[in-house]
Design a protein around this motif. Sequence first.
Motif, PDB file in Angstrom:
ATOM      1  N   ASN A  37       0.849  -1.191   0.000  1.00 55.87           N
ATOM      2  CA  ASN A  37       0.000   0.000   0.000  1.00 55.87           C
ATOM      3  C   ASN A  37       0.889   1.248   0.000  1.00 55.87           C
ATOM      4  N   LYS A  87       0.592  -6.705   2.360  1.00 60.38           N
ATOM      5  CA  LYS A  87      -0.675  -7.270   2.845  1.00 60.38           C
ATOM      6  C   LYS A  87      -0.625  -8.785   2.977  1.00 60.38           C
ATOM      7  N   GLY A 140      -5.969  -9.972   5.140  1.00 60.02           N
ATOM      8  CA  GLY A 140      -6.206  -8.666   4.536  1.00 60.02           C
ATOM      9  C   GLY A 140      -5.485  -7.539   5.261  1.00 60.02           C
ATOM     10  N   LYS A 141      -4.817  -7.856   6.364  1.00 54.79           N
ATOM     11  CA  LYS A 141      -4.085  -6.825   7.120  1.00 54.79           C
ATOM     12  C   LYS A 141      -2.609  -6.811   6.730  1.00 54.79           C
ATOM     13  N   SER A 142      -1.908  -5.746   7.101  1.00 51.87           N
ATOM     14  CA  SER A 142      -0.472  -5.674   6.817  1.00 51.87           C
ATOM     15  C   SER A 142       0.278  -6.659   7.706  1.00 51.87           C
ATOM     16  N   SER A 182      -7.437  -2.563   0.068  1.00 51.95           N
ATOM     17  CA  SER A 182      -6.792  -3.180   1.215  1.00 51.95           C
ATOM     18  C   SER A 182      -7.595  -3.053   2.499  1.00 51.95           C
ATOM     19  N   ASP A 227     -11.269  -8.623  -3.199  1.00 55.39           N
ATOM     20  CA  ASP A 227     -10.005  -8.029  -2.839  1.00 55.39           C
ATOM     21  C   ASP A 227      -8.890  -8.492  -3.772  1.00 55.39           C
TER      22      ASP A 227
END
Lengths: 505, 505
Positions: free
Chosen positions: A450, A456, A461-463, B20, B245
């Motif tokens: 991002n 990701k 779906g999170k870093s 994201s 996504d």
Amino acid sequence: MSTNNLLGRRNFIKGIGAASIAIAAPAMAISEKTDGVEWDKEVEILIVGSGFAGLAAAIEATRQGAKDVHIFEKMSYYGGNSAINGGLFAAPQTPMQKKEGIKDSVDTMVQDQVNAGRGIADVALLDHIAKHAMEALQMTLDVGAEYHPYLQQLGGHSVARTYQTTVSCGAGITQPLLEECRKIGVHTHNRTKFEGFILGQNDEVIGVKMHDNYYFGEDQPGKTSNIRVKRGVIMATGGFAQNIDLRMSQDPTLTAEVGCTNAPGATGEGMYQMFRLGAVPVHLAHIQSGPWASPDEGGFGYVSNYSIYNFPHSIAINRLTGQRFMNEIADRKTRADAELNCRDAKGDALPPILITSYKDSKKHPNTKKVIKYNVGWKFDSIEDLAKHFEVPLTPLKQQIGEYNEYVKTQNDPQFGKNMTEAKGKFIEAPFTVVRLWPKVHYCQGGVQINTKAEVKDSLTGKSIKGLYAAGEVTGGIHGVSRLGSCSIPECMVMGMTAARSIMKA
Amino acid sequence: MSTNNLLGRRNFIKGIGAASIAIAAPAMAISEKTDGVEWDKEVEILIVGSGFAGLAAAIEATRQGAKDVHIFEKMSYYGGNSAINGGLFAAPQTPMQKKEGIKDSVDTMVQDQVNAGRGIADVALLDHIAKHAMEALQMTLDVGAEYHPYLQQLGGHSVARTYQTTVSCGAGITQPLLEECRKIGVHTHNRTKFEGFILGQNDEVIGVKMHDNYYFGEDQPGKTSNIRVKRGVIMATGGFAQNIDLRMSQDPTLTAEVGCTNAPGATGEGMYQMFRLGAVPVHLAHIQSGPWASPDEGGFGYVSNYSIYNFPHSIAINRLTGQRFMNEIADRKTRADAELNCRDAKGDALPPILITSYKDSKKHPNTKKVIKYNVGWKFDSIEDLAKHFEVPLTPLKQQIGEYNEYVKTQNDPQFGKNMTEAKGKFIEAPFTVVRLWPKVHYCQGGVQINTKAEVKDSLTGKSIKGLYAAGEVTGGIHGVSRLGSCSIPECMVMGMTAARSIMKA
């Protein structure tokens, strides 16, 4: 079929069967959880790779207050593939644009890239990079990088916005950045290969495994160190254009016989390790070939920079027809595809030629070199030129006459070339000529990031905590085709961004 | 901008920033080493997914002597996305081709697919599949699948070679396969979700983690079982067209508002887990949209099969110009791209129409349904039709006149359509008409496999022991664009191949 392997790109079609023969690289350990890990060392910030992204990250992190920054490089030399690229740096609204009276903006630069990306570029990332490009250019100037005193208009760019180092090569930037790193206390380690991540109990990256005393390309046991990382890891490991197996899995025609401009270390293991951690693979199938390369020399060579500089005021000629076959400053993919279609009557590769007036070409420092090393030729008459390359003379003469009209009227009805930079530059004897054939140059694909340079996790779906990535190892930014001179700003801005994110985390 | 979200594909451009935002799927455990694993169960062969590939693998494994084969399905129902596809099955040199006097071969079928793949398809895999397609078709006949008594010539196929189930849907194959599985003792488990691999000391797959009592789409804790697998795991988990996504990371225009033909379970977690294990991602960026879909209904609906059947003897008309804009039986990508270019004067989506003579359309069972459900319309005159769709009458009449000449001469100078199947089928009143707009349909990308259905490790280049993959979860086979009716043979042949490999390992 062509008998010249260098030229065989579209002639080779091989399946997975061929590609899956065991590759030379040794097996690498899969990332491990910390259970039982003994730490050999602890650092504050660890950067893998010493190209534009890694070096810019190290400098920016130090500027932001980091005290113990380490760069690890697997090769014996620093700079990676960055050191041998063309040293071309695009930025909007620069001092040189102001001086030359060129109107430009962040939005214009983004739009040019979106067009080349054919609808699937990442607008948010392109915008972030264009906004910070001037800042990155300033960092290179601050550390002593030197640029030619003129701007160039590269293929696909709607205006001239590209600086080029006086050495016409990326080393004109990586060397000063590396010196600056050392001056400000960044620790640099070569011959040290990244072998995997070490994860904490919540799957965050808390360390890495490093192979010491590594000799590239050799199958060796060697010692592995476990390095604890306090703030985080920045992966700046570059593209994979030299990983034949991987590039053939995306395009079976890109065999080992196809030319490649990249440094040998561009083999993609860092990217693979991030996929193993859960990073999202984006656009790996989009591998770019450089349309400015020559089949008469290896790698990037001398011709690439020569032709990049000369395309705006040159004509590219199909030797079978004696006519133009493309807009000489279209985006890279458009031109590479057009060149690959230049074939003789049997369908074999027939590399097209780029014809430039000697008077206009000689301003570029590479012109003498391409002639000296026999990868470019000077002709006093069109007849000599046509004879040498076996081009039909009559249509060639007619084509040059027509093109010179476009120079005069500043309008190219044939291929819609922007004639601004060609103004007054008629195609006239004596001529300089090089042959053109695409070479594998750049990987648009990589791990998804991002605008904070965070990576990701595909399933949450999170870093992924503790992990950042910047430069060619990341993917999706440019879409189908990256514009020339947009890689250096991307690498540097995202390296700087990663450093800022890590210091804020 | 279009006010109709269904039609907005090319109108939506969003960056990674938007993509994201945390996805709904719960976090899943990363694959673990066996240290300390307590086994809840042991099976001989474990298959994840109950579509064409999984079912064919189970039957073939049992035929080859396996005694304890288990299929795990995360949804409450069996059949996955396969059960709702069009039930179209391409194979060369079939009994029906012989009956109809159609000359075909393995090489011809492969070449058609290579052309659609635009140079990057995997010829070795396409060849393997075409060679075994008849065998897979026979398996479906053996278990009781029923087909229409005629062949169809789908877009991009050079001859008619496509069977279709009498129910015009994949369930006409998955249901008999599932019944056969149960008859021969295959154990089937629904509401059981794959959560990761369990690895042995040499990183071979020796088991899986399964979430019991799983309810799709709900964030739930639930119990996880560790299942020991004696022979190996076959991943037949399908594509990811419903993972918004991921599809947006590859193409930012494929937002949630864009129509999709897939079953909701096509979310790609199985593929992601294989990437975490080290599988090579291939061609994820190539996501196919079906050009036969209608904006007037959800999903695959009734129109898709209707138009697939009718394209050979119909004309597709751009409503702005009243003229044809594509070869109605070109490959899917060619047609989807052409449809997306159909825009009104403001650039908003203007879905084109497919015009068919009612007499020729009525043979297909869906014709009555599309009219009944108001997703297709019957017109007695060209004037009524033109008025209803606001198409300029004069050019439309002229276009139909010209096209009918092509039907007569069996030659389409306008778009080069193969007119064989249009013979004698003039476009005449009364007409049946549907609207067309592409919907996300198929993922060409996935994990790289070889002709043994083995999955390659990215770093060692060798096959990952104990792991096999088949069907849409695999990638690279079809290249840029898969031809219609080539998915069922691929899924079934590679499922059967995986079973044979596992029994030989």
